[in-house]
Design an enzyme around this catalytic site. Sequence first.
Site, PDB file in Angstrom:
ATOM      1  N   SER A  79      37.228 -43.816 -77.927  1.00 46.21           N
ATOM      2  CA  SER A  79      36.786 -43.996 -76.544  1.00 46.21           C
ATOM      3  C   SER A  79      35.517 -44.848 -76.570  1.00 46.21           C
ATOM      4  O   SER A  79      35.107 -45.346 -77.621  1.00 46.21           O
ATOM      5  CB  SER A  79      36.565 -42.648 -75.881  1.00 46.21           C
ATOM      6  OG  SER A  79      35.539 -41.973 -76.545  1.00 46.21           O
ATOM      7  N   GLU A 108      34.023 -57.677 -69.832  1.00 45.49           N
ATOM      8  CA  GLU A 108      35.349 -57.540 -69.215  1.00 45.49           C
ATOM      9  C   GLU A 108      35.285 -56.497 -68.113  1.00 45.49           C
ATOM     10  O   GLU A 108      34.384 -55.670 -68.093  1.00 45.49           O
ATOM     11  CB  GLU A 108      36.365 -57.052 -70.270  1.00 45.49           C
ATOM     12  CG  GLU A 108      36.560 -58.002 -71.411  1.00 45.49           C
ATOM     13  CD  GLU A 108      37.340 -57.357 -72.556  1.00 45.49           C
ATOM     14  OE1 GLU A 108      37.918 -56.272 -72.362  1.00 45.49           O
ATOM     15  OE2 GLU A 108      37.340 -57.952 -73.639  1.00 45.49           O
ATOM     16  N   LYS A 110      36.439 -53.041 -66.496  1.00 50.10           N
ATOM     17  CA  LYS A 110      36.979 -51.770 -67.010  1.00 50.10           C
ATOM     18  C   LYS A 110      38.092 -51.346 -66.063  1.00 50.10           C
ATOM     19  O   LYS A 110      37.852 -50.986 -64.916  1.00 50.10           O
ATOM     20  CB  LYS A 110      35.888 -50.714 -67.072  1.00 50.10           C
ATOM     21  CG  LYS A 110      36.347 -49.448 -67.761  1.00 50.10           C
ATOM     22  CD  LYS A 110      35.165 -48.521 -68.009  1.00 50.10           C
ATOM     23  CE  LYS A 110      35.556 -47.306 -68.823  1.00 50.10           C
ATOM     24  NZ  LYS A 110      36.726 -46.598 -68.348  1.00 50.10           N
ATOM     25  N   TYR A 220      43.476 -55.838 -73.673  1.00 48.63           N
ATOM     26  CA  TYR A 220      42.089 -56.204 -73.907  1.00 48.63           C
ATOM     27  C   TYR A 220      41.572 -56.000 -75.324  1.00 48.63           C
ATOM     28  O   TYR A 220      40.408 -56.175 -75.588  1.00 48.63           O
ATOM     29  CB  TYR A 220      41.171 -55.474 -72.936  1.00 48.63           C
ATOM     30  CG  TYR A 220      41.449 -53.994 -72.781  1.00 48.63           C
ATOM     31  CD1 TYR A 220      41.320 -53.111 -73.837  1.00 48.63           C
ATOM     32  CD2 TYR A 220      41.853 -53.490 -71.542  1.00 48.63           C
ATOM     33  CE1 TYR A 220      41.578 -51.771 -73.690  1.00 48.63           C
ATOM     34  CE2 TYR A 220      42.115 -52.142 -71.383  1.00 48.63           C
ATOM     35  CZ  TYR A 220      41.968 -51.282 -72.471  1.00 48.63           C
ATOM     36  OH  TYR A 220      42.231 -49.949 -72.323  1.00 48.63           O
ATOM     37  N   LYS A 307      29.537 -48.075 -65.909  1.00 50.31           N
ATOM     38  CA  LYS A 307      30.422 -47.607 -64.836  1.00 50.31           C
ATOM     39  C   LYS A 307      29.804 -47.835 -63.467  1.00 50.31           C
ATOM     40  O   LYS A 307      28.604 -47.588 -63.262  1.00 50.31           O
ATOM     41  CB  LYS A 307      30.699 -46.105 -65.015  1.00 50.31           C
ATOM     42  CG  LYS A 307      31.311 -45.768 -66.368  1.00 50.31           C
ATOM     43  CD  LYS A 307      32.749 -45.369 -66.253  1.00 50.31           C
ATOM     44  CE  LYS A 307      32.857 -43.889 -65.990  1.00 50.31           C
ATOM     45  NZ  LYS A 307      34.238 -43.444 -65.954  1.00 50.31           N
ATOM     46  N   CYS A 401      51.038 -21.441 -37.081  1.00 46.80           N
ATOM     47  CA  CYS A 401      51.252 -22.874 -36.950  1.00 46.80           C
ATOM     48  C   CYS A 401      50.536 -23.410 -35.710  1.00 46.80           C
ATOM     49  O   CYS A 401      50.700 -22.869 -34.620  1.00 46.80           O
ATOM     50  CB  CYS A 401      52.750 -23.170 -36.853  1.00 46.80           C
ATOM     51  SG  CYS A 401      53.092 -24.916 -36.570  1.00 46.80           S
ATOM     52  N   CYS A 404      53.436 -24.543 -33.122  1.00 50.40           N
ATOM     53  CA  CYS A 404      54.423 -23.663 -32.492  1.00 50.40           C
ATOM     54  C   CYS A 404      54.069 -22.185 -32.554  1.00 50.40           C
ATOM     55  O   CYS A 404      54.806 -21.344 -32.046  1.00 50.40           O
ATOM     56  CB  CYS A 404      55.808 -23.889 -33.115  1.00 50.40           C
ATOM     57  SG  CYS A 404      55.930 -23.245 -34.791  1.00 50.40           S
ATOM     58  N   CYS A 419      54.818 -23.891 -42.237  1.00 51.31           N
ATOM     59  CA  CYS A 419      55.364 -23.296 -41.023  1.00 51.31           C
ATOM     60  C   CYS A 419      56.871 -23.159 -41.249  1.00 51.31           C
ATOM     61  O   CYS A 419      57.561 -24.157 -41.460  1.00 51.31           O
ATOM     62  CB  CYS A 419      55.100 -24.184 -39.811  1.00 51.31           C
ATOM     63  SG  CYS A 419      56.108 -23.689 -38.399  1.00 51.31           S
ATOM     64  N   CYS A 425      59.959 -26.164 -34.401  1.00 53.08           N
ATOM     65  CA  CYS A 425      58.594 -26.691 -34.462  1.00 53.08           C
ATOM     66  C   CYS A 425      58.643 -28.210 -34.289  1.00 53.08           C
ATOM     67  O   CYS A 425      59.251 -28.931 -35.087  1.00 53.08           O
ATOM     68  CB  CYS A 425      57.969 -26.293 -35.794  1.00 53.08           C
ATOM     69  SG  CYS A 425      56.284 -26.877 -36.018  1.00 53.08           S
TER      70      CYS A 425
HETATM   71  S1  IVH Z   1      38.036 -51.457 -75.085  1.00 51.78           S
HETATM   72  C1  IVH Z   1      37.235 -49.290 -78.997  1.00 51.78           C
HETATM   73  N1  IVH Z   1      38.207 -52.698 -72.782  1.00 51.78           N
HETATM   74  O1  IVH Z   1      38.293 -47.327 -71.025  1.00 51.78           O
HETATM   75  C2  IVH Z   1      37.277 -49.926 -77.645  1.00 51.78           C
HETATM   76  N2  IVH Z   1      38.643 -50.354 -72.812  1.00 51.78           N
HETATM   77  O2  IVH Z   1      36.329 -45.295 -71.791  1.00 51.78           O
HETATM   78  C3  IVH Z   1      38.513 -49.603 -76.950  1.00 51.78           C
HETATM   79  N3  IVH Z   1      39.296 -49.431 -70.629  1.00 51.78           N
HETATM   80  O3  IVH Z   1      40.173 -45.734 -73.498  1.00 51.78           O
HETATM   81  C4  IVH Z   1      38.507 -49.842 -75.523  1.00 51.78           C
HETATM   82  N4  IVH Z   1      39.198 -51.315 -69.518  1.00 51.78           N
HETATM   83  O4  IVH Z   1      41.445 -46.911 -71.614  1.00 51.78           O
HETATM   84  C5  IVH Z   1      38.313 -51.523 -73.420  1.00 51.78           C
HETATM   85  N5  IVH Z   1      38.358 -53.963 -70.830  1.00 51.78           N
HETATM   86  C6  IVH Z   1      38.465 -52.774 -71.466  1.00 51.78           C
HETATM   87  C7  IVH Z   1      38.849 -51.579 -70.786  1.00 51.78           C
HETATM   88  C8  IVH Z   1      38.909 -50.384 -71.498  1.00 51.78           C
HETATM   89  C9  IVH Z   1      39.470 -50.019 -69.444  1.00 51.78           C
HETATM   90  C10 IVH Z   1      39.514 -47.978 -70.859  1.00 51.78           C
HETATM   91  C11 IVH Z   1      40.329 -47.658 -72.077  1.00 51.78           C
HETATM   92  C12 IVH Z   1      39.466 -46.771 -72.923  1.00 51.78           C
HETATM   93  C13 IVH Z   1      38.469 -46.271 -71.948  1.00 51.78           C
HETATM   94  C14 IVH Z   1      37.176 -45.946 -72.648  1.00 51.78           C
END
Ligand code: IVH
Length: 674
Positions: A79, A108, A110, A220, A307, A401, A404, A419, A425
């Site tokens: 993650s 990029e 997200k 990605y 985020k 209800c 009705c 209901c 109704c």
């Molecule tokens: S890179 C090791 N790029 O965000 C890096 N992840 O919070 C792997 N996600 O599990 C992820 N857009 O499902 C990457 N442009 C992006 C992304 C992205 C969405 C999601 C992905 C990941 C999660 C991590």
Amino acid sequence: MVRERIEELRRQLELHNFKYYVENAPEISDFEFDAMMRELQELERAHPEFADPNSPSVRVGSDLTAEFQTVKHRYAMLSLGNTYSLDELHEFIARIERETGPTDYVCELKFDGTAISLTYEHGRLLRAVTRGDGVQGDDVTANVRTVRTVPLRLRGTGWPDYFEIRGEILMPYASFDRLNAEREANGEQLFANPRNAAAGTLKQQSSAVVAKRGLDCTLYQLAGDDLPFTTHWESLEKAREWGFKVSDAARICRSAAEIDAFIEHWDTARRELPFPTDGVVIKVDDFAVRRQLGFTAKAPKWAVAYKFKAEQAMTRLDSVSFQVGRTGAVTPVANLEPVLLAGTTVRRATLHNAEQMALLDIRPGDMVYVEKGGEIIPKIIGVDLSQRPADSRPFEYITVCPECGTPLVRYEGEAKHYCPNQGGCRPQIIGRIIHFIRRKALDIEGLGEETVELLYENGLVRNVADLYDLRAEQLAPLPRLGEKSADNIIRSIERSKQVPFQRVLFGLGIRFVGETTAKYLAEHFRSLDAVMKATREELVEADEVGGRIADAIIEYFAEDENLQIIRRLRDAGVQFEAEARELASENLAGRTFVVSGKFSRSRDEMKELIELHGGKNLAAVSGNVDYIVAGENMGPAKLKKAEKLGVKIISEEEFFAMIEGGGPVEKAAQQELF
Ligand code: IVH
């Protein structure tokens, strides 16, 4: 000949699929595309021996039940660390550059869907696996093959023999809205947001259902041994050349200031995107620098997610009202003092159900926090207790209800109140008629929601069967109608008698019987009589029908009122039988079959093939049966009985040979054929 044609069609369809879905630059009309696809499907259906799991026809899915296998990821799916603060983000960059010196980043979007890992071998899609716990995930290949933007065979050259590419399965807002509207009309639970809808769809048992839901896939990240690149940017460009959909929002940023500008731009610009995003991902571009930085136990040290904050607002809850749907489900709705949120004025928010309201202890008069996160419908996430009026009392949920007056009921396992007064109704009656006349059901044009209400108010319709007793002279005098509209309505009611059985079955509005389930039921049982006579055990034999749906069907036909309506619809001439099929060949004509066990396709597909080639399906082994097509795990009891009765037992391969040739081939000849 057939084989060459199939190959040519596959090549053409792949090319035009790419031009349409990935490049957004179609070169042929939808009509031409559909015609080619239909030709391919027909050839493949009549010639199962030329099946290919990566044929473009898999994009429409199959009703083979997918039991997901757990697969270990060759490269763990980690993650990302995340932050909501620009200061923390700057600290992250400073830390990297202390260690490695100045370096480039790729920024990029997200994407807010569900992560997927695609494996390609020799340029062909081998597997698609969900993230799972990061170490192992579910094999959802059959479902992912239906996603139009996932290449089944790669374009161009230079791809490694074996590699994985990661990305996000997304549900665009347009698909999400369509799906939820359909679920609402069917009385099914709505998906809260496109992310849940995408994840839920990937885990569907039937890839034919997945195919219709309009998923998308953006890639990605590549993973593999000895990838032929030195930078991430280069890998994205190559992936694009190989036919993957790679977002063109990605940018190389050379400083914190450039990263900030990227974030600032997309924090607003993302509202114009057709799919959901929830932040920006910042990644070190240079693979050598990435290696130098390494990983923590959970996440790479070379990437982070920033985020976006979900937008919130505070406003007063004026009152709570209740909506009763076609199925009798009651939904509490918050009426709010209008407030501006994420560019729109919010006046209403859903409160879901009694439990949700009790959990938040929401009371009219409260100042509440409203949030529009990934969710389309704004929701109330909390109450500011410090502003609660002194005379406030806990909210008492309604017990009868609102339409009705009938006492509400709760069904086991369902959060909503219902209901139960289906026959008396108003919103339920009108809702059922509106459902019946929908385009996907009996498609009665000229009769909208308002007209149905008008007919109801004037005592002309109380149920769907009443529609077929209407006469033009009853309609013409009504406000807003007149002779011309009256004639149109009657004509379109008349036309609805030609609507195929599966849509009539959907139109009846049996709980949980949506468009797809109705189609499967119609294919399996072929007439309403057969559906009505079926036992619970027989009902669940149809694809996509589980115990809950079977119970709802039995419950529906146990109601006298429903039986009367059905009798009147039948008398009116509505289609209660499926149309006869056009035959692909007569190679099985005059022969009877029982299919038993597991095959490379679903049992219903096997049965369909039998009928398509002129044969007849029988439900049980008896002296009338000519052949048993035996798959894997065919029950031993059946086998014994067949042997005793002297019924011929043939394999799936022998069966396909019969379809091709006219008679079951001898074992030796068969070796050469396959
Ligand atoms: S890179 C090791 N790029 O965000 C890096 N992840 O919070 C792997 N996600 O599990 C992820 N857009 O499902 C990457 N442009 C992006 C992304 C992205 C969405 C999601 C992905 C990941 C999660 C991590």
